[in-house]
Design a protein around this motif. Sequence first.
Motif, mmCIF file in Angstrom:
data_model
loop_
_atom_site.group_PDB
_atom_site.id
_atom_site.type_symbol
_atom_site.label_atom_id
_atom_site.label_comp_id
_atom_site.label_asym_id
_atom_site.label_seq_id
_atom_site.Cartn_x
_atom_site.Cartn_y
_atom_site.Cartn_z
ATOM 1 N N PRO A 17 0.674 -1.299 -0.169
ATOM 2 C CA PRO A 17 0.083 0.014 0.024
ATOM 3 C C PRO A 17 0.786 1.259 -0.056
ATOM 4 C CG PRO A 17 0.271 -0.700 2.385
ATOM 5 C CD PRO A 17 0.962 -1.690 1.388
ATOM 6 N N LEU A 18 1.919 1.068 -0.309
ATOM 7 C CA LEU A 18 2.822 2.208 -0.072
ATOM 8 C C LEU A 18 2.496 3.637 -0.912
ATOM 9 C CD1 LEU A 18 5.423 3.750 1.503
ATOM 10 C CD2 LEU A 18 6.922 2.734 -0.418
ATOM 11 N N ALA A 19 1.983 3.102 -2.129
ATOM 12 C CA ALA A 19 1.520 4.347 -2.923
ATOM 13 C C ALA A 19 0.626 5.271 -2.546
ATOM 14 C CB ALA A 19 1.132 3.786 -4.456
ATOM 15 N N GLU A 20 -0.422 4.573 -1.509
ATOM 16 C CA GLU A 20 -1.626 5.339 -1.164
ATOM 17 C C GLU A 20 -1.406 6.280 0.007
ATOM 18 O OE1 GLU A 20 -4.423 2.437 0.330
ATOM 19 O OE2 GLU A 20 -3.693 2.464 2.480
ATOM 20 N N GLU A 21 -0.069 6.138 0.437
ATOM 21 C CA GLU A 21 0.433 7.059 1.573
ATOM 22 C C GLU A 21 1.275 8.119 0.929
ATOM 23 O OE1 GLU A 21 2.552 4.427 3.951
ATOM 24 O OE2 GLU A 21 0.684 3.110 4.064
ATOM 25 N N THR A 22 1.517 7.922 -0.488
ATOM 26 C CA THR A 22 2.802 8.855 -0.842
ATOM 27 C C THR A 22 2.261 9.639 -2.273
ATOM 28 O OG1 THR A 22 3.741 6.898 -1.926
ATOM 29 C CG2 THR A 22 4.882 7.870 0.222
ATOM 30 N N CYS A 23 2.523 8.898 -3.225
ATOM 31 C CA CYS A 23 2.200 9.408 -4.675
ATOM 32 C C CYS A 23 0.736 9.536 -4.980
ATOM 33 C CB CYS A 23 2.985 8.624 -5.643
ATOM 34 S SG CYS A 23 2.787 7.021 -5.922
ATOM 35 N N LEU A 24 -0.073 8.618 -4.665
ATOM 36 C CA LEU A 24 -1.382 8.978 -4.750
ATOM 37 C C LEU A 24 -1.932 10.071 -4.276
ATOM 38 C CD1 LEU A 24 -2.881 5.290 -4.917
ATOM 39 C CD2 LEU A 24 -1.350 6.627 -6.600
ATOM 40 N N PRO A 25 -1.779 10.493 -3.133
ATOM 41 C CA PRO A 25 -2.251 11.693 -2.859
ATOM 42 C C PRO A 25 -1.723 13.054 -3.487
ATOM 43 C CG PRO A 25 -1.367 10.650 -0.754
ATOM 44 C CD PRO A 25 -1.472 9.611 -1.819
ATOM 45 N N LEU A 26 -0.464 12.868 -3.509
ATOM 46 C CA LEU A 26 0.249 13.988 -4.398
ATOM 47 C C LEU A 26 -0.445 14.111 -5.675
ATOM 48 C CD1 LEU A 26 2.600 16.139 -4.191
ATOM 49 C CD2 LEU A 26 4.146 14.325 -5.136
ATOM 50 N N ALA A 27 -0.684 13.041 -6.151
ATOM 51 C CA ALA A 27 -0.980 13.180 -7.717
ATOM 52 C C ALA A 27 -2.513 13.706 -7.665
ATOM 53 C CB ALA A 27 -1.226 11.626 -8.292
ATOM 54 N N ALA A 28 -3.348 13.472 -6.851
ATOM 55 C CA ALA A 28 -4.654 14.145 -6.550
ATOM 56 C C ALA A 28 -4.654 15.599 -6.441
ATOM 57 C CB ALA A 28 -5.605 13.220 -5.656
ATOM 58 N N ASP A 29 -3.675 16.028 -5.506
ATOM 59 C CA ASP A 29 -3.523 17.235 -5.474
ATOM 60 C C ASP A 29 -2.960 17.998 -6.490
ATOM 61 O OD1 ASP A 29 -4.216 16.883 -2.759
ATOM 62 O OD2 ASP A 29 -2.053 17.218 -1.726
ATOM 63 N N LEU A 30 -1.959 17.488 -7.411
ATOM 64 C CA LEU A 30 -1.179 18.089 -8.446
ATOM 65 C C LEU A 30 -2.324 17.948 -9.763
ATOM 66 C CD1 LEU A 30 2.325 17.198 -7.735
ATOM 67 C CD2 LEU A 30 1.413 19.488 -7.157
ATOM 68 N N GLY A 31 -3.277 17.001 -9.649
ATOM 69 C CA GLY A 31 -3.989 17.055 -11.020
ATOM 70 C C GLY A 31 -3.307 16.226 -11.875
ATOM 71 N N ILE A 32 -2.581 15.104 -11.448
ATOM 72 C CA ILE A 32 -1.846 13.968 -12.300
ATOM 73 C C ILE A 32 -2.828 12.606 -12.268
ATOM 74 C CG2 ILE A 32 0.218 12.606 -12.360
ATOM 75 C CD1 ILE A 32 1.696 15.197 -10.998
ATOM 76 N N GLY A 33 -2.890 12.133 -13.692
ATOM 77 C CA GLY A 33 -3.677 11.005 -13.706
ATOM 78 C C GLY A 33 -2.782 9.600 -13.198
ATOM 79 N N VAL A 34 -3.454 8.800 -12.792
ATOM 80 C CA VAL A 34 -2.677 7.748 -12.080
ATOM 81 C C VAL A 34 -3.162 6.274 -12.590
ATOM 82 C CG1 VAL A 34 -2.348 6.250 -9.832
ATOM 83 C CG2 VAL A 34 -2.637 8.783 -9.921
ATOM 84 N N LEU A 35 -2.195 5.380 -13.169
ATOM 85 C CA LEU A 35 -2.304 4.030 -13.663
ATOM 86 C C LEU A 35 -1.796 2.957 -12.626
ATOM 87 C CD1 LEU A 35 -1.923 4.634 -17.582
ATOM 88 C CD2 LEU A 35 -4.169 4.652 -16.354
ATOM 89 N N ILE A 36 -2.459 2.101 -12.339
ATOM 90 C CA ILE A 36 -1.943 1.161 -11.301
ATOM 91 C C ILE A 36 -1.591 -0.115 -12.069
ATOM 92 C CG2 ILE A 36 -2.690 -0.435 -9.297
ATOM 93 C CD1 ILE A 36 -2.223 2.814 -8.924
ATOM 94 N N VAL A 37 -0.350 -0.675 -11.741
ATOM 95 C CA VAL A 37 -0.098 -2.043 -11.991
ATOM 96 C C VAL A 37 0.218 -2.884 -10.819
ATOM 97 C CG1 VAL A 37 0.970 -1.418 -14.370
ATOM 98 C CG2 VAL A 37 2.208 -1.510 -12.330
ATOM 99 N N GLU A 38 0.703 -4.028 -11.025
ATOM 100 C CA GLU A 38 0.873 -4.983 -9.854
ATOM 101 C C GLU A 38 -0.210 -5.082 -8.752
ATOM 102 O OE1 GLU A 38 4.798 -3.981 -8.569
ATOM 103 O OE2 GLU A 38 5.989 -5.053 -10.192
ATOM 104 N N ALA A 39 -1.585 -5.121 -9.250
ATOM 105 C CA ALA A 39 -2.592 -5.147 -8.478
ATOM 106 C C ALA A 39 -2.710 -6.436 -7.843
ATOM 107 C CB ALA A 39 -3.772 -4.949 -9.508
ATOM 108 N N PHE A 40 -2.323 -7.540 -8.196
ATOM 109 C CA PHE A 40 -2.686 -8.576 -7.580
ATOM 110 C C PHE A 40 -1.242 -9.278 -6.792
ATOM 111 C CE2 PHE A 40 -4.854 -9.568 -11.525
ATOM 112 C CZ PHE A 40 -6.204 -9.113 -10.966
ATOM 113 N N LYS A 41 -0.235 -8.203 -6.692
ATOM 114 C CA LYS A 41 0.866 -8.633 -5.894
ATOM 115 C C LYS A 41 0.643 -8.842 -4.428
ATOM 116 C CE LYS A 41 5.646 -7.080 -5.760
ATOM 117 N NZ LYS A 41 6.871 -6.278 -5.842
ATOM 118 N N ALA A 42 1.420 -9.741 -3.931
ATOM 119 C CA ALA A 42 1.154 -9.993 -2.555
ATOM 120 C C ALA A 42 2.468 -10.330 -1.885
ATOM 121 C CB ALA A 42 0.193 -11.415 -2.317
ATOM 122 N N THR A 43 2.941 -11.292 -1.842
ATOM 123 C CA THR A 43 4.362 -11.911 -1.221
ATOM 124 C C THR A 43 5.192 -11.380 -2.199
ATOM 125 O OG1 THR A 43 4.196 -13.920 -2.246
ATOM 126 C CG2 THR A 43 3.448 -13.642 -0.064
#
Length: 314
Positions: free
Chosen positions: A208-234
């Motif tokens: 979940p690191l992105a949700e604490e870092t670059c995702l809120p920043l992207a929302a603030d700056l108006g930057i689009g976000v594409l996610i990969v590794e959606a199924f990554k666990a271990t």
Amino acid sequence: MSRFNSLDRREFLTGSAALATAASLPLSTLAQETMLAREIPGTGETLPVIGLGAPEIFIDMPPEGKELPMSVLQAMVDQGGRLFDSPSFFRPDPPIIGPIVQEMGLRDELFMTGKITVNDKDAGVEHLERLVSNLGAGTPERPMDLLLIHNMRNVPEHWETLRAWKDAGRTRYIGVSLTRNADYVDFERFMRSERPDFIMTGYSIHHPLAEETCLPLAADLGIGVLIVEAFKATDDGGIFSVVSGKELPEWAPDYDIESWAQFSLKFILSNPAVNGIVTETRQVRHVIDNMRAGYGRIPDQAGREKMREYLLTI
Ligand SMILES: NC(=O)c1ccc[n+]([C@@H]2O[C@H](COP(=O)([O-])OP(=O)(O)OC[C@H]3O[C@@H](n4cnc5c(N)ncnc54)[C@H](OP(=O)(O)O)[C@@H]3O)[C@@H](O)[C@H]2O)c1
């Protein structure tokens, strides 16, 4: 309408995995409206939220022949998807996907992304030229939709290249990707100073690191976000081995979740900073499963926390 769509689709699908899968789905699955689409910040353009990445079958011809990659791609389009992250690597031959996209007449229907995956500046330009030549795009008449610098390599020089391509109308959007990250410090610095149109990064319930870092920043700056590794666990495996033999929670239908793949994808979509998710599969039934995550109810913040707690404690 594309040339491929104007063909008799049933004829094309006869005998294909797509038809076999579609025939086994409940009616509710096929009787769908449109996939959830989110606005690319500041543009008014919307993008259906679930897309497709580039499995091996899009790079080298699979033993089954080109019908398999065609069926996978067509299944995404049939399910309302448009986002397609093209293969990044040539080894040494161009990927087979370019001719397939062109043969299917899908070029103008897809939102196509590509990446620079080499370090040297000139090699990066050459790489882009080969990429767009393979895909039949990259001209002002038919631009790429999004070009990215893969994993932040040689950003100073490649960013100059991408800006020039955007100025020349060869791509509509530009950005950077980062997945094998220890932290997002340089990534965030780049986002603040250069304001890319898009970032692409890894994000899942277990990562979940992105949700604490670059995702809120992207929302603030108006930057689009594409996610990969959606199924990554271990570190060496995906969620599917973690949940093997485990039941979905009894409240999964509250969010129209029918599978663990949809559980993972709807968790990510519950983050409003996310514009789209790129998933990779060589199986038509998995394409359909994944695309279904773009339909129905999406969890809110409380739902997201409930999902996280459930998955991390079963
Ligand atoms: N730095 C970057 O720019 C970067 C990094 C990583 C990925 N990407 C992009 O993201 C794409 C996705 O790659 P990823 O690493 O994130 O892979 P992923 O989509 O998280 O996982 C792919 C794996 O999940 C399985 N799978 C997919 N859907 C499934 C379903 N519904 N049920 C069960 N299993 C399912 C696939 O197996 P089956 O084939 O059997 O379905 C495959 O083994 C890549 O193709 C690439 O385009 C970009």
